[in-house]
Write an enzyme that holds these catalytic residues in place. Structure first.
Site, PDB file in Angstrom:
ATOM      1  N   ARG A 198     -12.484  -9.675  -1.968  1.00 54.28           N
ATOM      2  CA  ARG A 198     -12.122  -9.006  -0.707  1.00 54.28           C
ATOM      3  C   ARG A 198     -11.676  -7.549  -0.945  1.00 54.28           C
ATOM      4  O   ARG A 198     -10.908  -7.271  -1.847  1.00 54.28           O
ATOM      5  CB  ARG A 198     -10.985  -9.795  -0.037  1.00 54.28           C
ATOM      6  CG  ARG A 198     -10.500  -9.212   1.279  1.00 54.28           C
ATOM      7  CD  ARG A 198      -9.258  -8.364   1.115  1.00 54.28           C
ATOM      8  NE  ARG A 198      -8.735  -7.925   2.417  1.00 54.28           N
ATOM      9  CZ  ARG A 198      -7.812  -6.968   2.545  1.00 54.28           C
ATOM     10  NH1 ARG A 198      -7.306  -6.379   1.493  1.00 54.28           N
ATOM     11  NH2 ARG A 198      -7.401  -6.597   3.737  1.00 54.28           N
ATOM     12  N   THR A 256       0.826  -1.215   0.000  1.00 53.85           N
ATOM     13  CA  THR A 256       0.000   0.000   0.000  1.00 53.85           C
ATOM     14  C   THR A 256       0.852   1.254   0.000  1.00 53.85           C
ATOM     15  O   THR A 256       1.906   1.297   0.623  1.00 53.85           O
ATOM     16  CB  THR A 256      -0.967   0.040   1.210  1.00 53.85           C
ATOM     17  OG1 THR A 256      -1.943  -0.976   1.052  1.00 53.85           O
ATOM     18  CG2 THR A 256      -1.699   1.365   1.342  1.00 53.85           C
ATOM     19  N   GLY A 302     -10.099  -4.144   1.175  1.00 50.13           N
ATOM     20  CA  GLY A 302      -9.467  -3.752   2.440  1.00 50.13           C
ATOM     21  C   GLY A 302      -9.935  -2.391   2.916  1.00 50.13           C
ATOM     22  O   GLY A 302     -10.978  -1.883   2.508  1.00 50.13           O
ATOM     23  N   ASP A 303      -9.125  -1.799   3.786  1.00 50.16           N
ATOM     24  CA  ASP A 303      -9.489  -0.516   4.398  1.00 50.16           C
ATOM     25  C   ASP A 303      -9.196   0.684   3.500  1.00 50.16           C
ATOM     26  O   ASP A 303      -9.811   1.732   3.648  1.00 50.16           O
ATOM     27  CB  ASP A 303      -8.720  -0.344   5.711  1.00 50.16           C
ATOM     28  CG  ASP A 303      -7.206  -0.391   5.478  1.00 50.16           C
ATOM     29  OD1 ASP A 303      -6.748  -1.290   4.751  1.00 50.16           O
ATOM     30  OD2 ASP A 303      -6.489   0.474   6.016  1.00 50.16           O
ATOM     31  N   THR A 355      -1.877   1.815   6.406  1.00 53.87           N
ATOM     32  CA  THR A 355      -1.382   0.607   5.757  1.00 53.87           C
ATOM     33  C   THR A 355      -1.288  -0.510   6.787  1.00 53.87           C
ATOM     34  O   THR A 355      -0.936  -0.265   7.934  1.00 53.87           O
ATOM     35  CB  THR A 355      -0.006   0.840   5.104  1.00 53.87           C
ATOM     36  OG1 THR A 355       0.485  -0.432   4.628  1.00 53.87           O
ATOM     37  CG2 THR A 355       1.017   1.424   6.061  1.00 53.87           C
ATOM     38  N   GLY A 356      -1.608  -1.713   6.358  1.00 52.30           N
ATOM     39  CA  GLY A 356      -1.536  -2.835   7.297  1.00 52.30           C
ATOM     40  C   GLY A 356      -2.656  -3.814   7.028  1.00 52.30           C
ATOM     41  O   GLY A 356      -3.243  -3.815   5.937  1.00 52.30           O
ATOM     42  N   GLY A 414      -5.885  -4.796   6.685  1.00 50.44           N
ATOM     43  CA  GLY A 414      -7.035  -3.922   6.479  1.00 50.44           C
ATOM     44  C   GLY A 414      -8.258  -4.241   7.312  1.00 50.44           C
ATOM     45  O   GLY A 414      -8.975  -3.333   7.743  1.00 50.44           O
TER      46      GLY A 414
HETATM   47  N1  ASP Z   1      -4.345  -2.150   4.117  1.00 54.00           N
HETATM   48  C1  ASP Z   1      -4.266  -2.833   2.869  1.00 54.00           C
HETATM   49  C2  ASP Z   1      -5.388  -3.798   2.757  1.00 54.00           C
HETATM   50  O1  ASP Z   1      -5.752  -4.402   3.739  1.00 54.00           O
HETATM   51  C3  ASP Z   1      -3.006  -3.591   2.691  1.00 54.00           C
HETATM   52  C4  ASP Z   1      -1.771  -2.863   3.056  1.00 54.00           C
HETATM   53  O2  ASP Z   1      -1.782  -1.790   3.609  1.00 54.00           O
HETATM   54  O3  ASP Z   1      -0.726  -3.381   2.760  1.00 54.00           O
HETATM   55  O4  ASP Z   1      -5.875  -3.995   1.671  1.00 54.00           O
END
Ligand code: ASP
Length: 350
Positions: free
Chosen positions: A245, A217, A247-248, A268-269, A271
């Site tokens: 799916r 991300t 994400g956030d 980021t992380g 999600g």
């Molecule tokens: N947050 C993103 C998601 O869950 C992934 C990421 O930040 O690496 O899609």
């Protein structure tokens, strides 16, 4: 008493009292611009990095910061700056967004992005698109050219193309490194399902369910010279994601948020946890209603609430006064900023 009230209200309506002619959302001009970016959080260890690779990541972040800050320095808007910054990161195959997007379980690339303008709380996002070169530009088109906030799938692709966003064949998003990442993720995920059937292998289950090898991300937040905040986030999501799916990142208030009254945030992380915590808006609310500083609010959410639920990741944020926060609870996070004094910094590890 009634008479005094009458006089006051007449004076106000005639503008006779020294009422500043500003609304709550307007802020003083001539602020020193600030730009903060991330290129993903996760298990990023110096021991696993070659000097060449590290230099390439740093150069990619510096290029993005340079492009965005140039816009801000010349009096451009935070909205233009975050979009341009994220576009540079999307075009760089090192980062999990645009060209470097990770693969889904089906072997495709499905991209998510969102942008938000802190001055008027306008926002736009796209989810699960497959043919637009720069998803962040598609998100901005949703914000500016439709009456909607979020478009998904083929409809979003079709709209973005009709709005003038550059479209590409889905094969544009193929990169060898991400394809290898999918093979690794498939192996790890099947190990995880085996472990779930065998509870006593708890240690290896924990290891295999650690999802952060899948992250990435990119995101940018900015404060411009007029005091306007903006946030932008773009991602390929998580490697081996299934069943459409999302994400956030494209969810306003979860992975992306901006409000001139508080701050601008890009996350980021993992999600799912950021969605459940309504991460970005929760930080803004803590500032607005709990009177916390950006640092307090973002630290409590990322370093306490997030791990309490079992999630991990990080975020970048800037508040209306140009204060920066970049908390993360993973081993590393690609991140960088240009602060109020024009100082540029890029960092990777804790
Ligand atoms: N947050 C993103 C998601 O869950 C992934 C990421 O930040 O690496 O899609």
């Amino acid at each position: 008493m009634k008479f005094i009230c009458f006089i006051i209200s007449i004076s106000l309506s005639l503008g006779l009292c020294a009422q500043p002619a500003v609304t709550a959302k307007q802020v003083p001009t001539n602020k020193k611009p600030v730009l903060v970016i991330h290129g993903g959080a996760g298990t990023i260890l110096k021991s696993q990095m070659t000097p060449e690779r590290e230099a390439a990541y740093k150069a990619g972040m510096m290029e993005a910061l340079g492009v965005g800050y140039n816009i801000l320095k010349n009096g451009g808007t935070s909205l233009d700056a975050v979009e341009a910054t994220v576009k540079v990161l999307e075009d760089n195959p090192l980062f999990n967004a645009g060209k470097g997007a990770v693969f889904t379980a089906a072997g495709t690339n499905e991209l998510d992005a969102a942008i938000m303008n802190g001055a008027d709380l306008k926002a736009g996002s796209v989810a699960g698109i497959t043919t637009i070169k720069n998803p962040i530009t598609a998100a901005r088109a949703v914000m500016e050219k439709t009456e909607h906030v979020m478009l998904m799938g083929k409809g979003a692709d079709d709209f973005a193309k009709s709005a003038g966003c550059e479209s590409v064949d889905p094969s544009y998003f193929f990169t060898e490194a991400r394809f290898r990442g999918l093979q690794n993720a498939r192996r790890n995920d099947s190990l995880k399902s085996i472990n779930e059937l065998v509870p006593k292998q708890e240690a290896s289950l924990k290891q295999a369910s650690n999802n952060d090898y899948k992250y990435g991300t990119v995101g940018a937040v900015a404060l411009d010279s007029k005091g306007n905040l903006a946030a932008a986030t773009s991602t390929g999501g998580m490697t081996n994601k299934k069943f459409g799916r999302i994400g956030d990142a494209p969810i306003i208030g979860a992975g992306t948020y901006a409000d001139n009254a508080t701050c601008a945030i890009s996350c980021t992380g993992w999600g799912e946890y950021f969605i459940r915590l309504v991460m970005a808006k929760s930080i803004s609310d803590r500032m607005a209603f709990g009177k916390q500083t950006l640092k307090q609010a973002s630290n409590e959410m990322v370093m306490k609430k997030l791990p309490e639920l079992g999630g991990d990741g990080g975020l970048v944020a800037v508040d209306k006064d140009g204060n920066i926060a970049m908390p993360f609870n993973t081993a590393g996070m690609y991140r960088g900023y240009v602060d109020k004094n024009g100082k540029m910094v890029v960092e990777i590890y804790k």
